[in-house]
Design a protein around this motif. Sequence first.
Motif, PDB file in Angstrom:
ATOM      1  N   VAL A 225       0.814  -1.342  -0.009  1.00  0.00           N
ATOM      2  CA  VAL A 225      -0.104  -0.066  -0.001  1.00  0.00           C
ATOM      3  C   VAL A 225       0.949   1.179  -0.033  1.00  0.00           C
ATOM      4  O   VAL A 225       1.560   1.546   0.888  1.00  0.00           O
ATOM      5  N   ASP A 226       1.248   1.924  -1.297  1.00  0.00           N
ATOM      6  CA  ASP A 226       1.961   3.006  -1.405  1.00  0.00           C
ATOM      7  C   ASP A 226       1.360   4.120  -1.949  1.00  0.00           C
ATOM      8  O   ASP A 226       2.135   5.121  -2.287  1.00  0.00           O
TER       9      ASP A 226
ATOM     10  N   SER B  90      -1.761   5.257  -0.803  1.00  0.00           N
ATOM     11  CA  SER B  90      -3.031   5.458   0.134  1.00  0.00           C
ATOM     12  C   SER B  90      -2.945   7.011   0.645  1.00  0.00           C
ATOM     13  O   SER B  90      -1.710   7.496   0.750  1.00  0.00           O
ATOM     14  N   CYS B  91      -4.081   7.484   0.893  1.00  0.00           N
ATOM     15  CA  CYS B  91      -4.255   8.643   1.321  1.00  0.00           C
ATOM     16  C   CYS B  91      -4.013   8.810   2.926  1.00  0.00           C
ATOM     17  O   CYS B  91      -3.698   9.959   3.465  1.00  0.00           O
ATOM     18  N   CYS B  92      -3.870   7.796   3.368  1.00  0.00           N
ATOM     19  CA  CYS B  92      -3.666   7.687   4.952  1.00  0.00           C
ATOM     20  C   CYS B  92      -2.881   6.749   5.586  1.00  0.00           C
ATOM     21  O   CYS B  92      -3.082   5.913   6.548  1.00  0.00           O
ATOM     22  N   GLY B  93      -1.937   6.370   4.752  1.00  0.00           N
ATOM     23  CA  GLY B  93      -0.959   5.496   5.538  1.00  0.00           C
ATOM     24  C   GLY B  93      -0.220   4.805   4.422  1.00  0.00           C
ATOM     25  O   GLY B  93      -0.475   4.581   3.371  1.00  0.00           O
ATOM     26  N   SER B  94       0.726   3.819   4.816  1.00  0.00           N
ATOM     27  CA  SER B  94       1.451   2.998   3.902  1.00  0.00           C
ATOM     28  C   SER B  94       1.644   1.636   4.536  1.00  0.00           C
ATOM     29  O   SER B  94       1.808   1.759   5.956  1.00  0.00           O
ATOM     30  N   GLY B  95       2.024   0.494   3.852  1.00  0.00           N
ATOM     31  CA  GLY B  95       2.443  -0.593   4.627  1.00  0.00           C
ATOM     32  C   GLY B  95       2.644  -1.639   3.277  1.00  0.00           C
ATOM     33  O   GLY B  95       2.372  -1.466   2.147  1.00  0.00           O
TER      34      GLY B  95
ATOM     35  N   CYS C 136       6.479 -17.886   5.152  1.00  0.00           N
ATOM     36  CA  CYS C 136       6.684 -16.459   5.632  1.00  0.00           C
ATOM     37  C   CYS C 136       5.401 -15.940   5.304  1.00  0.00           C
ATOM     38  O   CYS C 136       5.007 -15.804   4.362  1.00  0.00           O
ATOM     39  N   HIS C 137       4.735 -15.086   6.431  1.00  0.00           N
ATOM     40  CA  HIS C 137       3.667 -14.381   6.008  1.00  0.00           C
ATOM     41  C   HIS C 137       3.508 -13.251   7.160  1.00  0.00           C
ATOM     42  O   HIS C 137       3.911 -13.680   8.492  1.00  0.00           O
ATOM     43  N   CYS C 138       2.893 -12.295   7.118  1.00  0.00           N
ATOM     44  CA  CYS C 138       2.242 -11.333   8.044  1.00  0.00           C
ATOM     45  C   CYS C 138       0.817 -11.517   8.305  1.00  0.00           C
ATOM     46  O   CYS C 138       0.188 -11.188   9.347  1.00  0.00           O
TER      47      CYS C 138
END
Lengths: 484, 116
Positions: free
Chosen positions: B52-53, B55-60, B109-111
């Motif tokens: 998520v790069d 977005s208007c309200c954050g990234s991840g 591997c995962h989040c």
Amino acid sequence: MIGITSYGAYIPWNRLQRQSIFQAMGWYSPFTYGIAKGEKAVSNHDEDSLSMAVNAGANCVSGLDRGKIGGLFLASTTLPYDERMNASIAATALDLKSQVSAADITGGLKAGTTAMISALDALQAGRMNQALVLAADSRLGKPGGAYEHMFGDAAAAVLFGTENVIAEFKGSFSLSYDFADQRRASGEKFNRNWEERWIRDAGISKILPEAIMGAATKHGVNPANISKICIALPADMSGMGKKMMLTPEKFQESMVNTVGDCGAALSVLMLAAALEDAKPGDQIVVVGFGSGADVLLFQATEEITKLPARRAVKACLANRKELTSYEKYKVFSGIEDIETGIRGEAPAASALSVLWKDRRAIMAYVGTRCKECKTPQFPPQRICANPACNAKDKMEPYSFADKKGKLFTFTADMLAFTFDPPAIYGLVDMDGGGRLWMDFTDVEVKDMKVNMPVELSFRRKYVDKGRGISGYSWKAVPAGKEAN
Amino acid sequence: MNGENAAMPYIYIHSDEGSETTSIAGRYVIEKESEIQTEFGAALVAFGFAVVDTSCCGSGGCRFAQVAGIIVERNAGTTEDGKPYSILERVRDESQQRRIRNIIDVSECHCQINFL
């Protein structure tokens, strides 16, 4: 031998010129013109006493084995929690072992020296081999008053131990009086004081000599042999020198015009400053004042020349940015409430159960590193994220908080809520491996440069007012110098 | 992916592995599809990366596991535009979800793990 084995400091980046306070409030309190000199250090919007204390502690234990620390004593009068041990939060953030004895020392301005005496008592009793003392304060003076000019924010840390002692502990002396020069009742935001002349004549000029001479007599110290005396009061105390056979240069500067009166942290901060310049054999006296007085006596050893350079007072004083807006200071410090908009009002997602489960990752920024391929990864993983490895359950804890890195990319967001727009966040390539998403602080957008060196700083990420929770973790800041 | 009734089998259209799907806030890539063997059947799981790069309200970003369901019929056919599909049943039972989570936890591997 028991004594100091390391030291560190933390002074917020923002400095407020006292003249800017006077320009804003001088119409109401023209008498403050006389004290509107120099500048004071003020917390950023994401800092408080606890976050500053952790950063001072991190600077103090940098490069040392934290696993040997058996006690953590946190001194402050402005801790975020009345019930929830702030020292335990600090111990978690510094990734100390769980078998650590942690205590908050609070309630008065000599808390810094009382914390040091408590740590040294624990060492002398053989309860632990190393004890870390953190001291921080972030007090508020009401707008228009003298304390608004005088109070500054800062933190300092001292590590005590039995090996590689750089300053041997020679003894202490304490006095306890209910001398109420300053007070702040439970739940109050601002300090109050009694009449200054009474504080000077009935308090400082009587209690301090009694304490200093008491310590000298008890421990057989000739005041003439003292190399540096750190009297934790925001004033030039060298006028007291004649009575004690001390020349003016022996009084450690209280940093009143660069940091301000940082309360319980001042004694420890002045001690750290004295240690920066100390030579083997120097006798250093530290005096804490408030509800009585504490005196501690130290003598520098040859080891002080061997301690690697660390970030203490000089480097922190050099890392500064002028906060030109008095209004910003009032918002950042919480004196003034502002319209945060819908995004700022959105409930913070506090989950103390998740914080407990993932405390090492969230609070100490400890991820994992694969033992097979040595790839650092965050958040902690069981399966290696390296596609060429994918080793299972071969991980070891790996700290990112004490590493530096380089900025890979970033963005500045004017829409996301922050008390200091724009919100800056981006990717950091850590030295040794790992790429982290980080919030940035203590930097302006114009100074953000791809590939710039960065490091991590412990900050308050949010305040969940609905649940009474301050949430903390690490942010990225431009890398500073280790020592000046 | 079609089908609304959890108890009923549904048609799962397989992803193009390695192709990027973009949206207003970011993008994702399905890296691979795997079958996870359980006592109650083989589960089809898609693994991918999401970022998520914009977005208007954050990234991840994260590597995720998307559990599509228990395989009823693998490669049952192709859509009109030539994409292969399988017939699956969604995993709604919490004990079965826990079992699949446990298997993924120690194998990939995962989040985050999501169940369709």
